[in-house]
Design a protein around this motif. Structure first.
Motif, PDB file in Angstrom:
ATOM      1  N   TYR A   1      -3.634   2.783   7.388  1.00 10.72           N
ATOM      2  CA  TYR A   1      -2.809   3.642   7.387  1.00 10.72           C
ATOM      3  C   TYR A   1      -1.399   3.021   8.625  1.00 10.72           C
ATOM      4  N   SER A   2      -2.010   2.775   9.729  1.00 10.34           N
ATOM      5  CA  SER A   2      -1.063   2.244  10.985  1.00 10.34           C
ATOM      6  C   SER A   2      -0.232   1.121  10.420  1.00 10.34           C
ATOM      7  N   ARG A   3      -1.062   0.267   9.795  1.00 12.42           N
ATOM      8  CA  ARG A   3      -0.170  -1.083   9.460  1.00 12.42           C
ATOM      9  C   ARG A   3       0.577  -0.851   8.204  1.00 12.42           C
ATOM     10  N   MET A   4       0.392  -0.034   7.311  1.00  8.37           N
ATOM     11  CA  MET A   4       0.962   0.287   6.135  1.00  8.37           C
ATOM     12  C   MET A   4       2.402   1.067   6.598  1.00  8.37           C
ATOM     13  N   ARG A   5       2.375   1.931   7.671  1.00 10.95           N
ATOM     14  CA  ARG A   5       3.411   2.416   8.152  1.00 10.95           C
ATOM     15  C   ARG A   5       4.513   1.323   8.975  1.00 10.95           C
ATOM     16  N   GLY A   6       3.653   0.488   9.666  1.00  9.71           N
ATOM     17  CA  GLY A   6       4.253  -0.381  10.475  1.00  9.71           C
ATOM     18  C   GLY A   6       5.080  -1.398   9.685  1.00  9.71           C
ATOM     19  N   SER A   7       4.561  -1.729   8.496  1.00  2.00           N
ATOM     20  CA  SER A   7       5.361  -2.737   7.640  1.00  2.00           C
ATOM     21  C   SER A   7       6.477  -2.106   6.977  1.00  2.00           C
ATOM     22  N   ARG A   8       6.804  -1.100   7.077  1.00  2.00           N
ATOM     23  CA  ARG A   8       8.003  -0.389   6.457  1.00  2.00           C
ATOM     24  C   ARG A   8       9.060  -0.005   7.363  1.00  2.00           C
ATOM     25  N   PRO A   9      10.325  -0.185   7.066  1.00  2.00           N
ATOM     26  CA  PRO A   9      11.441   0.368   8.129  1.00  2.00           C
ATOM     27  C   PRO A   9      11.328   2.047   8.182  1.00  2.00           C
ATOM     28  N   GLN A  10      11.332   2.290   9.526  1.00  2.00           N
ATOM     29  CA  GLN A  10      11.215   3.810   9.825  1.00  2.00           C
ATOM     30  C   GLN A  10      12.575   4.420   9.557  1.00  2.00           C
ATOM     31  N   VAL A  44      -7.604   2.513  -2.144  1.00  2.00           N
ATOM     32  CA  VAL A  44      -6.256   2.039  -1.845  1.00  2.00           C
ATOM     33  C   VAL A  44      -5.492   1.888  -3.149  1.00  2.00           C
ATOM     34  N   GLN A  45      -4.138   2.510  -3.054  1.00  2.00           N
ATOM     35  CA  GLN A  45      -3.467   2.646  -4.162  1.00  2.00           C
ATOM     36  C   GLN A  45      -2.247   2.169  -3.852  1.00  2.00           C
ATOM     37  N   THR A  46      -1.627   1.406  -4.940  1.00  2.00           N
ATOM     38  CA  THR A  46      -0.186   0.787  -4.736  1.00  2.00           C
ATOM     39  C   THR A  46       0.685   1.360  -5.734  1.00  2.00           C
ATOM     40  N   ILE A  64       0.805  -1.203   0.054  1.00  2.00           N
ATOM     41  CA  ILE A  64       0.060   0.036  -0.014  1.00  2.00           C
ATOM     42  C   ILE A  64       0.827   1.397  -0.093  1.00  2.00           C
ATOM     43  N   GLN A  65       0.602   1.984  -0.841  1.00  2.00           N
ATOM     44  CA  GLN A  65       1.349   3.328  -1.038  1.00  2.00           C
ATOM     45  C   GLN A  65       0.578   4.632  -0.462  1.00  2.00           C
ATOM     46  N   ASP A  66      -0.726   4.561  -1.010  1.00  2.00           N
ATOM     47  CA  ASP A  66      -1.331   5.708  -0.365  1.00  2.00           C
ATOM     48  C   ASP A  66      -3.161   5.248  -0.391  1.00  2.00           C
ATOM     49  N   ILE A  67      -3.912   6.064   0.467  1.00  2.00           N
ATOM     50  CA  ILE A  67      -5.192   5.744   0.952  1.00  2.00           C
ATOM     51  C   ILE A  67      -5.694   7.022   0.790  1.00  2.00           C
ATOM     52  N   HIS A  68      -7.096   6.879  -0.219  1.00  2.00           N
ATOM     53  CA  HIS A  68      -7.923   8.175  -0.343  1.00  2.00           C
ATOM     54  C   HIS A  68      -9.297   7.672   0.241  1.00  2.00           C
ATOM     55  N   LEU A  69      -9.980   8.754   0.919  1.00  2.00           N
ATOM     56  CA  LEU A  69     -11.299   8.615   1.380  1.00  2.00           C
ATOM     57  C   LEU A  69     -12.312   9.462   0.654  1.00  2.00           C
ATOM     58  N   THR A  70     -13.321   8.935  -0.143  1.00  2.00           N
ATOM     59  CA  THR A  70     -14.225   9.846  -0.904  1.00  2.00           C
ATOM     60  C   THR A  70     -15.455   9.393  -0.575  1.00  2.00           C
ATOM     61  N   SER A  71     -16.441  10.213  -0.743  1.00  2.00           N
ATOM     62  CA  SER A  71     -17.825  10.134  -0.554  1.00  2.00           C
ATOM     63  C   SER A  71     -18.678  11.066  -1.324  1.00  2.00           C
TER      64      SER A  71
END
Length: 201
Positions: A141-150, A114-116, A93-100
């Motif tokens: 978002y939290s999972r996406m950030r947690g799966s990458r090295p900080q 959800v974009q890759t 996952i690279q980015d997440i957008h919320l639309t309505s």
């Protein structure tokens, strides 16, 4: 004598998953809210006389649509005759957008796009039909950030080397000795007299 608000003394019990939001435990299976079928029915009316085709498709999609969330990522499945499935790991996952739109907001719905890094402008997965979209977005978002090295963190092999500097020094010394041995062999080959007897004066 002061009277405290009893609502502050005892917190409300945790509501069910469909309302509470962040996934309480993994793996979890999520299904769309009934308002999603209402939204799909209203959307199909825009097609005029052929609305029943879209309505029939929307009904079966609502009945079969399921999201499965686990420790590795999220999977989206739907379809009866032609089963479709989209799976994404959190690391992709690279980015997440919320639309309505207006109708979705009225029904308490939104779409999580959800974009890759696939290079496509379209979202790889669109999560729709859920009313706890904001907590789910924050969870992803939290999972996406947690799966990458900080920044500032080391990779596992770097951590192991840092934990044992003697091993790293030994590896460097071994590599250096191999280079020296290779140069010595090359020098011996260069100094060796040519075969075939003594050199003529």
């Amino acid at each position: 004598m002061s009277h405290e608000n009893p609502a502050l003394e005892q917190p409300d019990p945790a509501p069910p998953l469909a309302v509470w939001g962040p996934i309480p435990r993994l793996p979890a299976t999520l299904r769309p809210h009934p308002n999603f079928l209402t939204y799909s029915a209203l959307e199909s009316l825009l097609l005029g006389p052929a609305f029943w085709v879209k309505l029939l498709y929307s009904y079966f999609r609502f009945r079969t649509l399921v999201y499965e969330v686990d420790e590795e990522g999220i999977t989206m499945r739907w379809g009866i005759l032609f089963r479709q499935e989209v799976s994404l790991t959190y690391a992709r996952i690279q980015d997440i957008h919320l639309t309505s739109n207006v109708v979705e907001r009225w029904l308490g719905l939104a779409r999580i796009q959800v974009q890759t890094a696939s290079g496509s402008s379209k979202a790889e997965m669109v999560i729709e039909g859920l009313q706890f979209f904001e907590p789910l977005r924050d969870f992803l978002y939290s999972r996406m950030r947690g799966s990458r090295p900080q920044p500032g963190t080391s990779k596992p092999h770097e951590l192991s080397r840092a934990a044992s500097p003697e091993a790293a020094t030994l590896e460097e010394l071994t590599a250096t000795l191999r280079e020296v041995a290779s140069e010595v062999r090359a020098l011996r080959e260069a100094m060796r007299p040519p075969s075939g007897g003594s050199r003529a004066d």
